[in-house]
Design an enzyme around this catalytic site. Structure first.
Site, PDB file in Angstrom:
ATOM      1  N   HIS A 144     -14.298   2.971  24.668  1.00 58.00           N
ATOM      2  CA  HIS A 144     -14.938   2.893  23.349  1.00 58.00           C
ATOM      3  C   HIS A 144     -13.928   2.805  22.199  1.00 58.00           C
ATOM      4  O   HIS A 144     -14.277   2.419  21.100  1.00 58.00           O
ATOM      5  CB  HIS A 144     -15.951   4.024  23.149  1.00 58.00           C
ATOM      6  CG  HIS A 144     -15.367   5.378  22.887  1.00 58.00           C
ATOM      7  ND1 HIS A 144     -14.878   6.185  23.870  1.00 58.00           N
ATOM      8  CD2 HIS A 144     -15.207   6.069  21.737  1.00 58.00           C
ATOM      9  CE1 HIS A 144     -14.447   7.310  23.347  1.00 58.00           C
ATOM     10  NE2 HIS A 144     -14.629   7.276  22.050  1.00 58.00           N
TER      11      HIS A 144
ATOM     12  N   THR B  12     -29.658  12.689  30.262  1.00 58.62           N
ATOM     13  CA  THR B  12     -29.774  13.998  29.623  1.00 58.62           C
ATOM     14  C   THR B  12     -28.375  14.583  29.406  1.00 58.62           C
ATOM     15  O   THR B  12     -28.212  15.797  29.291  1.00 58.62           O
ATOM     16  CB  THR B  12     -30.596  14.963  30.511  1.00 58.62           C
ATOM     17  OG1 THR B  12     -30.048  14.885  31.838  1.00 58.62           O
ATOM     18  CG2 THR B  12     -32.062  14.588  30.541  1.00 58.62           C
TER      19      THR B  12
ATOM     20  N   LYS C 267     -15.445   5.606  31.555  1.00 65.54           N
ATOM     21  CA  LYS C 267     -14.187   6.045  32.129  1.00 65.54           C
ATOM     22  C   LYS C 267     -14.261   7.540  32.443  1.00 65.54           C
ATOM     23  O   LYS C 267     -15.039   8.219  31.791  1.00 65.54           O
ATOM     24  CB  LYS C 267     -13.019   5.733  31.200  1.00 65.54           C
ATOM     25  CG  LYS C 267     -13.215   6.260  29.778  1.00 65.54           C
ATOM     26  CD  LYS C 267     -12.145   7.187  29.348  1.00 65.54           C
ATOM     27  CE  LYS C 267     -12.382   8.599  29.717  1.00 65.54           C
ATOM     28  NZ  LYS C 267     -12.540   9.542  28.661  1.00 65.54           N
TER      29      LYS C 267
ATOM     30  N   GLY D   1     -27.728   9.449  33.677  1.00 66.62           N
ATOM     31  CA  GLY D   1     -27.074  10.473  32.848  1.00 66.62           C
ATOM     32  C   GLY D   1     -27.767  10.557  31.492  1.00 66.62           C
ATOM     33  O   GLY D   1     -27.144  10.828  30.469  1.00 66.62           O
TER      34      GLY D   1
ATOM     35  N   ASP E 189     -33.571  12.097  41.082  1.00 60.84           N
ATOM     36  CA  ASP E 189     -32.249  12.556  41.506  1.00 60.84           C
ATOM     37  C   ASP E 189     -31.531  11.309  42.014  1.00 60.84           C
ATOM     38  O   ASP E 189     -31.915  10.751  43.043  1.00 60.84           O
ATOM     39  CB  ASP E 189     -32.409  13.596  42.630  1.00 60.84           C
ATOM     40  CG  ASP E 189     -31.056  14.114  43.093  1.00 60.84           C
ATOM     41  OD1 ASP E 189     -30.054  13.380  42.962  1.00 60.84           O
ATOM     42  OD2 ASP E 189     -30.996  15.251  43.602  1.00 60.84           O
ATOM     43  N   PHE E 190     -30.538  10.876  41.294  1.00 64.43           N
ATOM     44  CA  PHE E 190     -29.940   9.580  41.660  1.00 64.43           C
ATOM     45  C   PHE E 190     -29.049   9.640  42.888  1.00 64.43           C
ATOM     46  O   PHE E 190     -28.489   8.640  43.302  1.00 64.43           O
ATOM     47  CB  PHE E 190     -29.249   8.907  40.476  1.00 64.43           C
ATOM     48  CG  PHE E 190     -28.201   9.718  39.753  1.00 64.43           C
ATOM     49  CD1 PHE E 190     -27.135  10.264  40.413  1.00 64.43           C
ATOM     50  CD2 PHE E 190     -28.288   9.872  38.374  1.00 64.43           C
ATOM     51  CE1 PHE E 190     -26.165  10.983  39.743  1.00 64.43           C
ATOM     52  CE2 PHE E 190     -27.324  10.589  37.684  1.00 64.43           C
ATOM     53  CZ  PHE E 190     -26.262  11.151  38.366  1.00 64.43           C
TER      54      PHE E 190
ATOM     55  N   HIS F 172      -7.474   5.139  26.480  1.00 63.91           N
ATOM     56  CA  HIS F 172      -7.526   4.888  25.039  1.00 63.91           C
ATOM     57  C   HIS F 172      -6.139   4.676  24.409  1.00 63.91           C
ATOM     58  O   HIS F 172      -5.925   3.760  23.633  1.00 63.91           O
ATOM     59  CB  HIS F 172      -8.174   6.063  24.301  1.00 63.91           C
ATOM     60  CG  HIS F 172      -9.510   6.460  24.852  1.00 63.91           C
ATOM     61  ND1 HIS F 172     -10.434   5.554  25.291  1.00 63.91           N
ATOM     62  CD2 HIS F 172     -10.090   7.675  25.019  1.00 63.91           C
ATOM     63  CE1 HIS F 172     -11.527   6.191  25.702  1.00 63.91           C
ATOM     64  NE2 HIS F 172     -11.340   7.478  25.560  1.00 63.91           N
TER      65      HIS F 172
HETATM   66  N1  LIG Z   1     -19.246  13.130  26.542  1.00 63.26           N
HETATM   67  C1  LIG Z   1     -18.323  12.342  26.003  1.00 63.26           C
HETATM   68  O1  LIG Z   1     -17.929  12.439  24.839  1.00 63.26           O
HETATM   69  C2  LIG Z   1     -17.718  11.268  26.828  1.00 63.26           C
HETATM   70  C3  LIG Z   1     -18.043  11.130  28.164  1.00 63.26           C
HETATM   71  N2  LIG Z   1     -17.490  10.127  28.889  1.00 63.26           N
HETATM   72  C4  LIG Z   1     -17.836   9.944  30.292  1.00 63.26           C
HETATM   73  O2  LIG Z   1     -19.240   9.805  30.438  1.00 63.26           O
HETATM   74  C5  LIG Z   1     -19.675  10.367  31.661  1.00 63.26           C
HETATM   75  C6  LIG Z   1     -20.781  11.368  31.380  1.00 63.26           C
HETATM   76  O3  LIG Z   1     -20.291  12.394  30.567  1.00 63.26           O
HETATM   77  P1  LIG Z   1     -21.217  13.496  29.896  1.00 63.26           P
HETATM   78  O4  LIG Z   1     -22.422  12.890  29.291  1.00 63.26           O
HETATM   79  O5  LIG Z   1     -20.318  14.289  29.036  1.00 63.26           O
HETATM   80  O6  LIG Z   1     -21.671  14.374  31.159  1.00 63.26           O
HETATM   81  P2  LIG Z   1     -22.780  15.502  31.240  1.00 63.26           P
HETATM   82  O7  LIG Z   1     -22.330  16.470  32.271  1.00 63.26           O
HETATM   83  O8  LIG Z   1     -23.152  16.027  29.912  1.00 63.26           O
HETATM   84  O9  LIG Z   1     -24.070  14.720  31.804  1.00 63.26           O
HETATM   85  C7  LIG Z   1     -24.237  14.395  33.150  1.00 63.26           C
HETATM   86  C8  LIG Z   1     -25.577  13.715  33.356  1.00 63.26           C
HETATM   87  O10 LIG Z   1     -25.706  13.348  34.726  1.00 63.26           O
HETATM   88  C9  LIG Z   1     -26.979  13.758  35.171  1.00 63.26           C
HETATM   89  N3  LIG Z   1     -26.974  14.047  36.597  1.00 63.26           N
HETATM   90  C10 LIG Z   1     -26.026  14.703  37.311  1.00 63.26           C
HETATM   91  N4  LIG Z   1     -26.379  14.727  38.596  1.00 63.26           N
HETATM   92  C11 LIG Z   1     -27.550  14.062  38.698  1.00 63.26           C
HETATM   93  C12 LIG Z   1     -28.391  13.729  39.783  1.00 63.26           C
HETATM   94  N5  LIG Z   1     -28.107  14.078  41.044  1.00 63.26           N
HETATM   95  N6  LIG Z   1     -29.506  13.025  39.516  1.00 63.26           N
HETATM   96  C13 LIG Z   1     -29.825  12.661  38.259  1.00 63.26           C
HETATM   97  N7  LIG Z   1     -29.057  12.947  37.193  1.00 63.26           N
HETATM   98  C14 LIG Z   1     -27.948  13.644  37.422  1.00 63.26           C
HETATM   99  C15 LIG Z   1     -27.281  14.987  34.382  1.00 63.26           C
HETATM  100  O11 LIG Z   1     -28.658  15.175  34.432  1.00 63.26           O
HETATM  101  P3  LIG Z   1     -29.347  16.631  34.535  1.00 63.26           P
HETATM  102  O12 LIG Z   1     -29.877  16.829  33.186  1.00 63.26           O
HETATM  103  O13 LIG Z   1     -30.382  16.454  35.517  1.00 63.26           O
HETATM  104  O14 LIG Z   1     -28.303  17.621  34.934  1.00 63.26           O
HETATM  105  C16 LIG Z   1     -26.771  14.538  33.008  1.00 63.26           C
HETATM  106  O15 LIG Z   1     -27.725  13.700  32.410  1.00 63.26           O
HETATM  107  C17 LIG Z   1     -18.420  10.963  32.305  1.00 63.26           C
HETATM  108  O16 LIG Z   1     -17.883  10.015  33.198  1.00 63.26           O
HETATM  109  C18 LIG Z   1     -17.460  11.148  31.148  1.00 63.26           C
HETATM  110  O17 LIG Z   1     -16.123  11.065  31.528  1.00 63.26           O
HETATM  111  C19 LIG Z   1     -16.635   9.210  28.320  1.00 63.26           C
HETATM  112  C20 LIG Z   1     -16.295   9.294  26.997  1.00 63.26           C
HETATM  113  C21 LIG Z   1     -16.775  10.348  26.152  1.00 63.26           C
HETATM  114  O1  LIG Z   2     -13.190   9.435  25.983  1.00 62.51           O
HETATM  115  C1  LIG Z   2     -13.085  10.488  25.387  1.00 62.51           C
HETATM  116  O2  LIG Z   2     -13.036  10.449  24.056  1.00 62.51           O
HETATM  117  C2  LIG Z   2     -13.348  11.600  23.293  1.00 62.51           C
HETATM  118  C3  LIG Z   2     -12.819  11.318  21.905  1.00 62.51           C
HETATM  119  O3  LIG Z   2     -13.519  10.225  21.388  1.00 62.51           O
HETATM  120  P1  LIG Z   2     -13.659  10.028  19.820  1.00 62.51           P
HETATM  121  O4  LIG Z   2     -14.363   8.739  19.679  1.00 62.51           O
HETATM  122  O5  LIG Z   2     -14.442  11.207  19.317  1.00 62.51           O
HETATM  123  O6  LIG Z   2     -12.276  10.004  19.297  1.00 62.51           O
HETATM  124  C4  LIG Z   2     -12.735  12.844  23.875  1.00 62.51           C
HETATM  125  O7  LIG Z   2     -13.201  13.976  23.174  1.00 62.51           O
HETATM  126  C5  LIG Z   2     -13.147  12.963  25.313  1.00 62.51           C
HETATM  127  O8  LIG Z   2     -12.519  14.084  25.896  1.00 62.51           O
HETATM  128  C6  LIG Z   2     -12.780  11.727  26.082  1.00 62.51           C
HETATM  129  O9  LIG Z   2     -13.393  11.781  27.363  1.00 62.51           O
END
Ligand SMILES: NC(=O)C1=CN([C@@H]2O[C@H](COP(=O)(O)OP(=O)(O)OC[C@H]3O[C@@H](n4cnc5c(N)ncnc54)[C@H](OP(=O)(O)O)[C@@H]3O)[C@@H](O)[C@H]2O)C=CC1
Ligand SMILES: O=C1O[C@H](COP(=O)(O)O)[C@@H](O)[C@H](O)[C@H]1O
Length: 458
Positions: A171, A12, A141, A10, A86-87, A233
């Protein structure tokens, strides 16, 4: 510390850009990384290292704790190598394995920064790799796409990698003021002996966010506020506030609190839970135009034990709210009808600090007035600079093998089952998901839950 290798599935994604890489940069600037370290973000996009650097530069500049200097950033970039794969294709793990054969390391941290549906496939792939020795696995999570899958996966991960190598990250446990709750309570006689039902009237835990679902509609429209924020959280915060012995083993203490959460009578679910959705949510990217998922959740919970019997714990969280604010407010009992109760607020973010309200004589008169003391911890530059970001703290703990900051499966199990049961009751009772305007602090109907204890939740 041995050479550290951090692999981010993930690489990117939003989480990597906004939190993980800025946190690694902070650690780098603070000399908290070993001399030799390698960060390998994985994604499907066709990036060279130079392309990737161009993408992450603005994110690190915006979210790093200190002002980014070009020279330091370039030196940091030397440690990052983007890996395209591609994972979901198992054969590609052999290529990753070859890559690690060429970049050997004894300290592998593997971060699953992806949607939970991918956890199992990645686990299968990583477990076949010969050049990834005893990796520590960090799980974001939600820890699985459903409770059953999470349970299955947890067992599988523990069997494959060992339970001490599984780091389930929440976190919020890395936030400075969340860690401070116990100290404020235990290091002050002012609070220590009154932290119970005899002196506390009610507790409010509020987590408001200005942002909406942004680009995360795919995930969020299945999760909703209860799973996204409450189950993890906010129940963490609640259980920290409520532990019986703040000097005891926190995992055990918090688990005991969760086990004592009062079961809810399904006929009275409307007195426990209220769900809302912001106006315009259904038009968000990747959201079902008929979605009934909640972007707001309000709860009134009780802990059935000697310390907390009868004290309501209110929780609310929502997106597209009037402001960004996370805080815990403790309202003490009125000690006289004609004076206001004492109030203690632990401010978690964006302001970090402590607010205390107590009564004094109005100067020059005989009446009573409120004194308000507002301590802003992050207004002090030294305190602010010395406070690690939550992800920085968690990543560092993982690197050095300190598992105590991470959530144990049993806690997840309890909170998951509890929240799932509430949500099921809510839907069985056909209760509405109330629409609320963007920029409010709660759906107006929420006051039904709390009006017996206070008039307004500001
Ligand atoms: N964003 C946040 O603030 C928070 C996120 N989370 C958790 O973190 C996790 C990730 O969230 P987030 O970063 O927002 O998600 P995104 O949708 O932004 O990112 C998903 C990532 O997965 C990669 N991906 C998806 N499918 C494949 C594949 N088949 N092969 C390789 N790479 C792949 C994508 O790569 P590609 O560029 O190739 O599409 C991208 O890097 C989730 O479980 C979310 O709940 C938890 C707390 C906060
Ligand atoms: O885990 C998550 O937290 C963020 C909020 O985190 P914060 O550190 O900015 O308070 C929330 O926006 C997101 O939806 C959730 O997945």
């Amino acid at each position: 510390m041995n050479k550290l290798t951090l692999t981010i599935f993930g690489g990117t994604g939003d989480l990597t850009y906004r939190k993980l890489l800025p946190a690694m940069y902070n650690l780098y600037i603070k000399n908290q990384l070993p001399k030799e370290f390698l960060i390998t973000p994985i994604g499907r996009r066709d990036y060279t290292d130079t392309d990737y650097q161009g993408v992450i530069e603005p994110w690190i500049s915006e979210f790093a704790q200190v002002k980014v200097k070009d020279e330091q950033l370039q030196a940091f970039f030397e440690h990052i190598h983007y890996f395209r794969m591609d994972f979901t294709t198992q054969s590609q793990y052999q290529l990753l394995d070859q890559y690690y054969e060429a970049h050997p390391s004894e300290n592998h941290v593997v971060y699953y920064a992806v949607a939970p549906d991918f956890f199992e496939g990645i686990t299968d792939g990583v477990s076949t790799m010969e050049n990834m020795h005893e990796p520590k696995i960090v799980l974001e999570k939600p820890f699985g796409a459903s409770f059953e899958l999470a349970k299955f996966l947890s067992k599988k991960l523990e069997t494959l990698f060992g339970s001490n190598h599984i780091y389930r990250i929440d976190h919020y446990l890395g936030k400075e003021m969340v860690r401070n709750i116990l100290t404020i309570r235990d290091a002050n006689l002012l609070f220590k002996n009154v932290w119970n039902k005899d002196s506390i009237d009610h507790v409010q835990i509020s987590a408001l966010e200005e942002v909406g679902v942004e680009t995360r509609g795919n995930y969020y429209d299945h999760a909703g506020a209860l799973k996204d924020m409450v189950q993890n959280h906010l129940l963490q915060i609640m259980s920290i506030v409520a532990v019986d012995d703040p000097t005891g083993n926190m995992n055990e203490q918090q688990l005991a609190v969760l086990k004592q959460l009062r079961s809810v009578d399904k006929l009275k679910i409307q007195d426990t839970l209220l769900l809302g959705q912001y106006d315009g949510y259904r038009q968000e990217l990747h959201v079902d135009p008929a979605s009934t998922i909640e972007t707001f959740a309000g709860l009134k919970l009780f802990i059935d034990n000697e310390r907390w019997q009868g004290v309501p714990f209110y929780i609310r969280t929502g997106k597209k709210m009037a402001r960004r604010e996370i805080e815990v407010k403790i309202t003490f009992k009125r000690q006289r009808e004609d004076v206001d109760p004492n109030v203690l607020v632990i401010k978690i973010q964006p302001t970090e600090g402590v607010y205390l309200e107590f009564n004094i004589k109005t100067p020059g008169e005989d009446s009573i007035t409120k004194a308000q003391m507002d301590f802003c911890q992050n207004c002090n530059l030294i305190f602010k600079l010395n406070t690690p970001e939550a992800y920085e703290r968690m990543l560092h703990a993982c690197m050095i093998g300190d598992n105590s900051w991470f959530t144990k499966w049993e806690m997840i199990e309890y909170s998951w089952e509890y929240i799932d049961a509430l949500k099921q009751m809510y839907s069985d009772a056909n209760l509405p998901v109330y629409t609320y305007p963007q920029g409010s602090v709660e759906p107006k109907e929420l006051s039904q839950l709390y009006h017996k204890d206070f008039e307004q939740w500001n």
